[in-house]
Design a protein around this motif. Sequence first.
Motif, PDB file in Angstrom:
ATOM      1  N   SER A   4       0.903  -1.363   0.121  1.00  0.00           N
ATOM      2  CA  SER A   4       0.024  -0.017   0.034  1.00  0.00           C
ATOM      3  C   SER A   4       0.911   1.389   0.084  1.00  0.00           C
ATOM      4  N   LEU A   5       2.059   1.171   0.570  1.00  0.00           N
ATOM      5  CA  LEU A   5       2.714   2.309   0.747  1.00  0.00           C
ATOM      6  C   LEU A   5       3.245   2.766  -0.832  1.00  0.00           C
ATOM      7  N   GLU A   6       3.620   1.685  -1.387  1.00  0.00           N
ATOM      8  CA  GLU A   6       4.114   1.906  -3.124  1.00  0.00           C
ATOM      9  C   GLU A   6       3.091   2.632  -3.811  1.00  0.00           C
ATOM     10  N   LYS A   7       1.723   2.113  -3.588  1.00  0.00           N
ATOM     11  CA  LYS A   7       0.595   2.835  -4.269  1.00  0.00           C
ATOM     12  C   LYS A   7       0.421   4.184  -4.026  1.00  0.00           C
ATOM     13  N   ASP A   8       0.827   4.439  -2.584  1.00  0.00           N
ATOM     14  CA  ASP A   8       0.607   5.755  -2.289  1.00  0.00           C
ATOM     15  C   ASP A   8       1.834   6.801  -2.496  1.00  0.00           C
ATOM     16  N   LEU A   9       2.993   6.159  -2.743  1.00  0.00           N
ATOM     17  CA  LEU A   9       4.103   6.840  -2.990  1.00  0.00           C
ATOM     18  C   LEU A   9       3.812   7.349  -4.415  1.00  0.00           C
ATOM     19  N   GLU A  10       3.319   6.331  -5.286  1.00  0.00           N
ATOM     20  CA  GLU A  10       3.336   6.692  -6.686  1.00  0.00           C
ATOM     21  C   GLU A  10       2.063   7.693  -6.795  1.00  0.00           C
ATOM     22  N   LEU A  11       1.090   7.847  -6.192  1.00  0.00           N
ATOM     23  CA  LEU A  11      -0.023   8.984  -6.138  1.00  0.00           C
ATOM     24  C   LEU A  11       0.807  10.490  -5.600  1.00  0.00           C
ATOM     25  N   TYR A  12       1.538  10.124  -4.502  1.00  0.00           N
ATOM     26  CA  TYR A  12       1.753  11.383  -4.000  1.00  0.00           C
ATOM     27  C   TYR A  12       3.218  12.019  -4.405  1.00  0.00           C
ATOM     28  N   ALA A  13       3.935  11.193  -5.424  1.00  0.00           N
ATOM     29  CA  ALA A  13       5.328  11.411  -6.090  1.00  0.00           C
ATOM     30  C   ALA A  13       5.544  13.183  -6.360  1.00  0.00           C
ATOM     31  N   ASP A  14       4.503  13.608  -7.364  1.00  0.00           N
ATOM     32  CA  ASP A  14       4.648  14.697  -7.823  1.00  0.00           C
ATOM     33  C   ASP A  14       4.898  15.897  -6.612  1.00  0.00           C
ATOM     34  N   SER A  15       3.745  15.812  -5.524  1.00  0.00           N
ATOM     35  CA  SER A  15       3.844  16.663  -4.386  1.00  0.00           C
ATOM     36  C   SER A  15       4.803  16.496  -3.676  1.00  0.00           C
ATOM     37  N   ILE A  16       5.358  15.244  -3.154  1.00  0.00           N
ATOM     38  CA  ILE A  16       6.554  15.151  -2.363  1.00  0.00           C
ATOM     39  C   ILE A  16       7.916  15.646  -3.154  1.00  0.00           C
ATOM     40  N   ARG A  17       7.846  15.502  -4.581  1.00  0.00           N
ATOM     41  CA  ARG A  17       9.086  16.116  -5.306  1.00  0.00           C
ATOM     42  C   ARG A  17       8.830  17.715  -5.216  1.00  0.00           C
ATOM     43  N   GLU A  18       7.888  18.446  -5.415  1.00  0.00           N
ATOM     44  CA  GLU A  18       7.750  19.635  -5.097  1.00  0.00           C
ATOM     45  C   GLU A  18       8.360  20.056  -3.637  1.00  0.00           C
ATOM     46  N   VAL A  19       7.692  19.449  -2.827  1.00  0.00           N
ATOM     47  CA  VAL A  19       8.067  19.879  -1.191  1.00  0.00           C
ATOM     48  C   VAL A  19       9.685  19.670  -1.065  1.00  0.00           C
TER      49      VAL A  19
END
Length: 134
Positions: A25-40
Motif C-alpha cells: 500500500s505504501l508503494e501505491k500511495d508514493l506513486e500517487l504522492y510523488a509529484d507533491s513530495i518532489r515539489e516539497v
Amino acid sequence: MDIEELLPQEPEGEKKEAKQSPLVSLEKDLELYADSIREVGIEIMVEGISANPIFIAHQHVVSIGELILNREELNTNWTIQASTLEEFVEKGIINPEKKALFLKSYKKPEDFMCVFVIVPEGANFIYYPYKPRK
C-alpha cells in the motif's frame, strides 16, 4: 530518541488485518504522492532549509517533521511528513557519528525521495524513484 517514542502504543483489542506487507500500500500511495513530495523536496532545497530532505511515511501519529499529506483527508493508507537530515540528527534518530555514513548512501534528491517508513515492527529508510519528467 528511540523509534518507540515516535509511535503511540496500539490500543488493545484492535483487530489485526490480514498480514499483507504494508509496503504494497505504501508503494501505491508514493506513486500517487510523488509529484507533491518532489515539489516539497525541491522547496526544502531551494529555500536553503536542507540539502537532504527526508519524508516520513506512517499510519499513526509521529512527532517529527511537518505534515504535508494526510491519509484521512486524501482517503489513502499513509500519511507523509517532511523533515530534514538535520532534524533526524537533532532528534537522535541518526547518530551524529553516523551522519557521514548516511550521506554516503543518500541518493540524489532530484531523482529519489528518501522515505523513513515507520511501522509497528520498527522503521527503516527506503529510496523511491521519481518518474522521469517528460
